[in-house]
Design a protein around this motif. Structure first.
Motif, PDB file in Angstrom:
ATOM      1  N   VAL A 158       0.842  -1.205   0.000  1.00  0.00           N
ATOM      2  CA  VAL A 158       0.000   0.000   0.000  1.00  0.00           C
ATOM      3  C   VAL A 158       0.876   1.254   0.000  1.00  0.00           C
ATOM      4  N   TYR A 159       1.904   1.257   0.886  1.00  0.00           N
ATOM      5  CA  TYR A 159       2.811   2.399   0.959  1.00  0.00           C
ATOM      6  C   TYR A 159       3.602   2.550  -0.346  1.00  0.00           C
ATOM      7  N   GLY A 160       3.988   1.422  -0.931  1.00  0.00           N
ATOM      8  CA  GLY A 160       4.736   1.448  -2.186  1.00  0.00           C
ATOM      9  C   GLY A 160       3.932   2.044  -3.324  1.00  0.00           C
ATOM     10  N   PHE A 161       2.637   1.667  -3.385  1.00  0.00           N
ATOM     11  CA  PHE A 161       1.776   2.246  -4.419  1.00  0.00           C
ATOM     12  C   PHE A 161       1.620   3.751  -4.209  1.00  0.00           C
ATOM     13  N   TYR A 162       1.512   4.142  -2.929  1.00  0.00           N
ATOM     14  CA  TYR A 162       1.404   5.576  -2.607  1.00  0.00           C
ATOM     15  C   TYR A 162       2.666   6.316  -3.087  1.00  0.00           C
ATOM     16  N   LYS A 163       3.861   5.736  -2.801  1.00  0.00           N
ATOM     17  CA  LYS A 163       5.115   6.351  -3.226  1.00  0.00           C
ATOM     18  C   LYS A 163       5.234   6.385  -4.747  1.00  0.00           C
ATOM     19  N   ALA A 164       4.776   5.307  -5.384  1.00  0.00           N
ATOM     20  CA  ALA A 164       4.847   5.246  -6.849  1.00  0.00           C
ATOM     21  C   ALA A 164       3.989   6.344  -7.472  1.00  0.00           C
ATOM     22  N   ILE A 165       2.779   6.541  -6.915  1.00  0.00           N
ATOM     23  CA  ILE A 165       1.889   7.591  -7.418  1.00  0.00           C
ATOM     24  C   ILE A 165       2.499   8.966  -7.169  1.00  0.00           C
ATOM     25  N   GLU A 166       3.109   9.127  -5.972  1.00  0.00           N
ATOM     26  CA  GLU A 166       3.739  10.404  -5.629  1.00  0.00           C
ATOM     27  C   GLU A 166       4.896  10.702  -6.579  1.00  0.00           C
ATOM     28  N   GLU A 167       5.748   9.700  -6.843  1.00  0.00           N
ATOM     29  CA  GLU A 167       6.876   9.885  -7.743  1.00  0.00           C
ATOM     30  C   GLU A 167       6.406  10.148  -9.177  1.00  0.00           C
ATOM     31  N   LYS A 168       5.293   9.496  -9.538  1.00  0.00           N
ATOM     32  CA  LYS A 168       4.723   9.721 -10.867  1.00  0.00           C
ATOM     33  C   LYS A 168       4.276  11.176 -11.009  1.00  0.00           C
ATOM     34  N   ASN A 169       3.620  11.698  -9.966  1.00  0.00           N
ATOM     35  CA  ASN A 169       3.163  13.085 -10.002  1.00  0.00           C
ATOM     36  C   ASN A 169       4.346  14.059 -10.087  1.00  0.00           C
ATOM     37  N   ILE A 170       5.428  13.742  -9.337  1.00  0.00           N
ATOM     38  CA  ILE A 170       6.635  14.576  -9.395  1.00  0.00           C
ATOM     39  C   ILE A 170       7.229  14.543 -10.799  1.00  0.00           C
ATOM     40  N   LEU A 171       7.282  13.333 -11.361  1.00  0.00           N
ATOM     41  CA  LEU A 171       7.824  13.165 -12.705  1.00  0.00           C
ATOM     42  C   LEU A 171       6.983  13.930 -13.730  1.00  0.00           C
ATOM     43  N   LEU A 172       5.646  13.854 -13.565  1.00  0.00           N
ATOM     44  CA  LEU A 172       4.755  14.574 -14.487  1.00  0.00           C
ATOM     45  C   LEU A 172       4.976  16.078 -14.391  1.00  0.00           C
ATOM     46  N   LYS A 173       5.196  16.555 -13.151  1.00  0.00           N
ATOM     47  CA  LYS A 173       5.467  17.982 -12.966  1.00  0.00           C
ATOM     48  C   LYS A 173       6.777  18.377 -13.649  1.00  0.00           C
ATOM     49  N   GLU A 174       7.798  17.515 -13.510  1.00  0.00           N
ATOM     50  CA  GLU A 174       9.092  17.791 -14.137  1.00  0.00           C
ATOM     51  C   GLU A 174       8.966  17.783 -15.657  1.00  0.00           C
ATOM     52  N   LEU A 175       8.220  16.803 -16.167  1.00  0.00           N
ATOM     53  CA  LEU A 175       8.003  16.733 -17.618  1.00  0.00           C
ATOM     54  C   LEU A 175       7.243  17.951 -18.106  1.00  0.00           C
ATOM     55  N   ASN A 176       6.243  18.352 -17.335  1.00  0.00           N
ATOM     56  CA  ASN A 176       5.457  19.530 -17.691  1.00  0.00           C
ATOM     57  C   ASN A 176       6.335  20.771 -17.705  1.00  0.00           C
ATOM     58  N   TYR A 177       7.253  20.842 -16.725  1.00  0.00           N
ATOM     59  CA  TYR A 177       8.178  21.971 -16.679  1.00  0.00           C
ATOM     60  C   TYR A 177       9.092  21.984 -17.911  1.00  0.00           C
ATOM     61  N   LEU A 178       9.621  20.791 -18.245  1.00  0.00           N
ATOM     62  CA  LEU A 178      10.509  20.693 -19.400  1.00  0.00           C
ATOM     63  C   LEU A 178       9.777  21.011 -20.699  1.00  0.00           C
ATOM     64  N   LEU A 179       8.510  20.642 -20.760  1.00  0.00           N
ATOM     65  CA  LEU A 179       7.723  20.875 -21.961  1.00  0.00           C
ATOM     66  C   LEU A 179       7.390  22.345 -22.159  1.00  0.00           C
ATOM     67  N   PHE A 180       7.197  23.056 -21.059  1.00  0.00           N
ATOM     68  CA  PHE A 180       6.678  24.419 -21.166  1.00  0.00           C
ATOM     69  C   PHE A 180       7.585  25.500 -20.567  1.00  0.00           C
ATOM     70  N   SER A 181       8.792  25.144 -20.141  1.00  0.00           N
ATOM     71  CA  SER A 181       9.694  26.139 -19.554  1.00  0.00           C
ATOM     72  C   SER A 181      11.068  26.084 -20.209  1.00  0.00           C
ATOM     73  N   ASP A 182      11.748  27.214 -20.160  1.00  0.00           N
ATOM     74  CA  ASP A 182      13.122  27.288 -20.642  1.00  0.00           C
ATOM     75  C   ASP A 182      14.044  27.030 -19.459  1.00  0.00           C
ATOM     76  N   PRO A 183      14.797  25.949 -19.456  1.00  0.00           N
ATOM     77  CA  PRO A 183      15.612  25.580 -18.279  1.00  0.00           C
ATOM     78  C   PRO A 183      16.696  26.595 -17.935  1.00  0.00           C
ATOM     79  N   LEU A 184      17.165  27.377 -18.910  1.00  0.00           N
ATOM     80  CA  LEU A 184      18.236  28.336 -18.631  1.00  0.00           C
ATOM     81  C   LEU A 184      17.727  29.552 -17.866  1.00  0.00           C
ATOM     82  N   THR A 185      16.610  30.128 -18.327  1.00  0.00           N
ATOM     83  CA  THR A 185      16.123  31.395 -17.749  1.00  0.00           C
ATOM     84  C   THR A 185      14.926  31.211 -16.821  1.00  0.00           C
ATOM     85  N   ASN A 186      14.349  29.996 -16.813  1.00  0.00           N
ATOM     86  CA  ASN A 186      13.127  29.719 -16.042  1.00  0.00           C
ATOM     87  C   ASN A 186      11.921  30.522 -16.531  1.00  0.00           C
ATOM     88  N   LEU A 187      12.019  31.046 -17.749  1.00  0.00           N
ATOM     89  CA  LEU A 187      10.858  31.663 -18.382  1.00  0.00           C
ATOM     90  C   LEU A 187      10.067  30.584 -19.111  1.00  0.00           C
TER      91      LEU A 187
END
Length: 563
Positions: A110-139
């Motif tokens: 149960v805890y592992g599934f919770y962590k997996a979902i949490e890590e997935k959400n973090i990964l999705l946020k990172e992917l979303n950032y990479l998709l829509f942000s410029d890593p050099l200037t953060n614009l």
């Protein structure tokens, strides 16, 4: 291991374990051992499934989940052993390995599934950032700002307001990258982004589009003056130099502006028009802004047409040379020629360089054109020598792009060798702006050119840096004073005094001085008084085609012989 092989291996393991478990069950039954065969097989299959799950989860590297499945597998395995009635296990084993491990395994899963979902959400946020942000200037990046503009268009369409789209290009940014390095360029981009953040309004959006370009979306615009005020604020933020390792770096910007719905009703059109306006701003006057208009589009289309036709013209060798004489001020004799290219268009006739050189520079085709001009000049010298005409030295203009090519020297050597021309007949003209781009590199290349016996002319002096101090640094032979400088000397005593200082310093450094664009007798007499040695200009002759310049050369030789 690729995905297909991984799946095949999992299936093989599963089939192997099932077969092994059934074989064990068969052996036990065959030997008439006391066993609850139904429960044993069911729990055994469950055990195998959990083991397969454990193997799969190892690939995902979620430790709590993997450990949970391992503990759960031990619990099931222990439970399946209970079905072997012929073996007696102590009670504490059942309590620890069955009941306790069952609870622990479920909790970890149960805890592992919770962590997996949490890590997935973090990964999705990172992917979303990479998709829509410029890593050099953060614009925001290009994709994100396009989405923002789409939203602005949809919203603005309902309230009859306007949206301003600003393309902001940094002027001469490539020079910073080339001279100070890309890390310095990245640092400047970050600082520019920080300054832009401060001045944008809450309802607006800003992005780094690519390289040294930024895009600003101005929402809820009711009057054009609102855009102008913001644009002036942007230009003002570049007034303060950027500090880089205790060194001040001056940088400016050119801004192109398109407006919704006046200049387009979709993202692609509005971006394209703002981009066109930005390049128009760079052409006209850097550190300024331009609003898009339809004439710009027509000019851009014309440029594209020229660029496409230019490539074909190079292949078909449609370029010819005209030659402008260089004249000794005291003797009025021709001392050399400058090769000037013309495009002999099959339909439009003779096209002058101001109509195609900028396009050649932008497309990089200038390098091929420079090489072709050098070759034509050498062939012309060879033709005159074969005719018995003493050929004067011909100078060839070399663009900054060509000069900074790694194989520039090799191409000069190849051309001279291929045409059989002695290097003393050829001179190279390079602008002071190009020479100052990378002084150390320029010095090294110019020194090597000089060692080959080729004279070097520093062109357009007075138009760019106009620094007297570096004249002693560069290995040059002739200093060419730009026409804009010559135009002023008859009307401004200060410019006349500056001209005298330039001539005196050049002579102290054993350099000849040649004035360009001399059109009046008054200019010529003043240049003579200032001890300038040579000149070019319409006063003596405009650039002439080969047949006419040949006549002039023969007359010049005859006059010299008569003297």
């Amino acid at each position: 291991m690729d995905n297909k092989n991984y799946k095949k291996n999992i299936v093989k393991i599963f089939v192997f374990l099932i077969s092994l478990f059934l074989l064990i069950a068969f052996i036990l039954v065959k030997n008439n051992l006391d066993i609850d065969i139904g429960d044993f097989i069911f729990e055994g299959i469950c055990f195998i499934i959990v083991i397969i799950g454990f193997i799969i989860l190892l690939e995902f590297k979620v430790k709590p989940l993997s450990i949970g499945f391992a503990v759960f597998a031990i619990s099931i395995f222990n439970d399946s052993l209970d079905e072997l009635k012929f073996i007696s296990f102590p009670e504490w084993q059942n309590i620890i390995f069955e009941k306790a491990f069952l609870g622990l395994g479920i909790a970890l899963i149960v805890y592992g599934f919770y962590k997996a979902i949490e890590e997935k959400n973090i990964l999705l946020k990172e992917l979303n950032y990479l998709l829509f942000s410029d890593p050099l200037t953060n614009l925001l990046n290009r994709r994100a700002i396009e989405n923002k503009l789409s939203e602005s268009i949809e919203k603005t369409s309902k309230n009859n307001a306007k949206v301003g789209i600003l393309f902001i290009g940094l002027d001469k940014f490539k020079l910073i990258n080339d001279s100070l390095g890309h890390s310095a360029g990245d640092y400047i981009l970050k600082k520019v982004a920080n300054r832009l953040r401060v001045i944008i309004r809450e309802e607006d959006a800003i992005a780094r589009s690519s390289g040294d370009e930024f895009v600003l979306i101005l929402n809820e615009i009711n009057k054009l003056n609102e855009i102008v005020d913001i644009v002036k604020n942007i230009i003002d933020i570049f007034e303060t130099p950027f500090t880089l390792k205790e060194k001040e770096v001056d940088i400016n910007c050119s801004i192109g502006i398109s407006i919704f719905p006046d200049n387009g009703n979709n993202v692609e059109t509005l971006f394209k028009n703002a981009d066109i306006a930005m390049y128009k701003s760079k052409e006209n006057q850097r550190n300024n802004y331009e609003f898009y208009n339809d004439i710009m589009s027509e000019q851009m289309d014309k440029k594209l047409e020229i660029a496409q036709r230019f490539r074909v013209a190079l292949e078909r060798k449609e370029f010819i040379l005209h030659y402008q004489p260089k004249v000794n001020i005291k003797t009025n004799k021709v001392t050399g020629l400058e090769a000037l290219v013309r495009w002999k268009h099959p339909k439009k006739g003779l096209i002058y360089p101001n109509n195609f050189i900028p396009v050649a520079e932008e497309t990089g085709l200038i390098k091929k054109l420079d090489q072709y001009i050098l070759e034509l000049s050498c062939l012309q010298i060879k033709e005159w020598l074969n005719k018995g005409i003493t050929s004067p030295n011909i100078s060839v203009n070399i663009s900054g792009k060509t000069f900074y090519e790694n194989d520039f020297l090799e191409k000069i050597e190849y051309t001279l060798k291929n045409t059989g021309i002695d290097s003393s007949f050829i001179s190279i003209e390079i602008t002071e702006t190009a020479a100052m781009k990378d002084k150390e590199y320029a010095y090294k290349v110019l020194e090597q050119i000089r060692e080959k016996g080729i004279k070097i002319l520093l062109d357009d002096f007075g138009k760019g840096y106009s620094s007297l101090s570096y004249l002693k640094y560069f290995p040059i032979d002739i200093l060419k004073i730009d026409k804009s400088f010559v135009d002023k000397i008859c009307y401004n005593n200060i410019d006349s005094s500056i001209m005298r200082a330039i001539v005196d310093m050049a002579k102290a450094l054993n350099l000849k001085v040649l004035a360009e664009g001399v059109e009046t007798e008054k200019q010529l007499r003043l240049l003579e008084d200032l001890n300038c040695e040579e000149y070019q200009g319409y006063l003596f002759s405009k650039p002439l085609p080969v047949d006419k310049i040949e006549i002039m050369l023969i007359e010049n030789i005859e006059k010299t012989e008569a003297i």
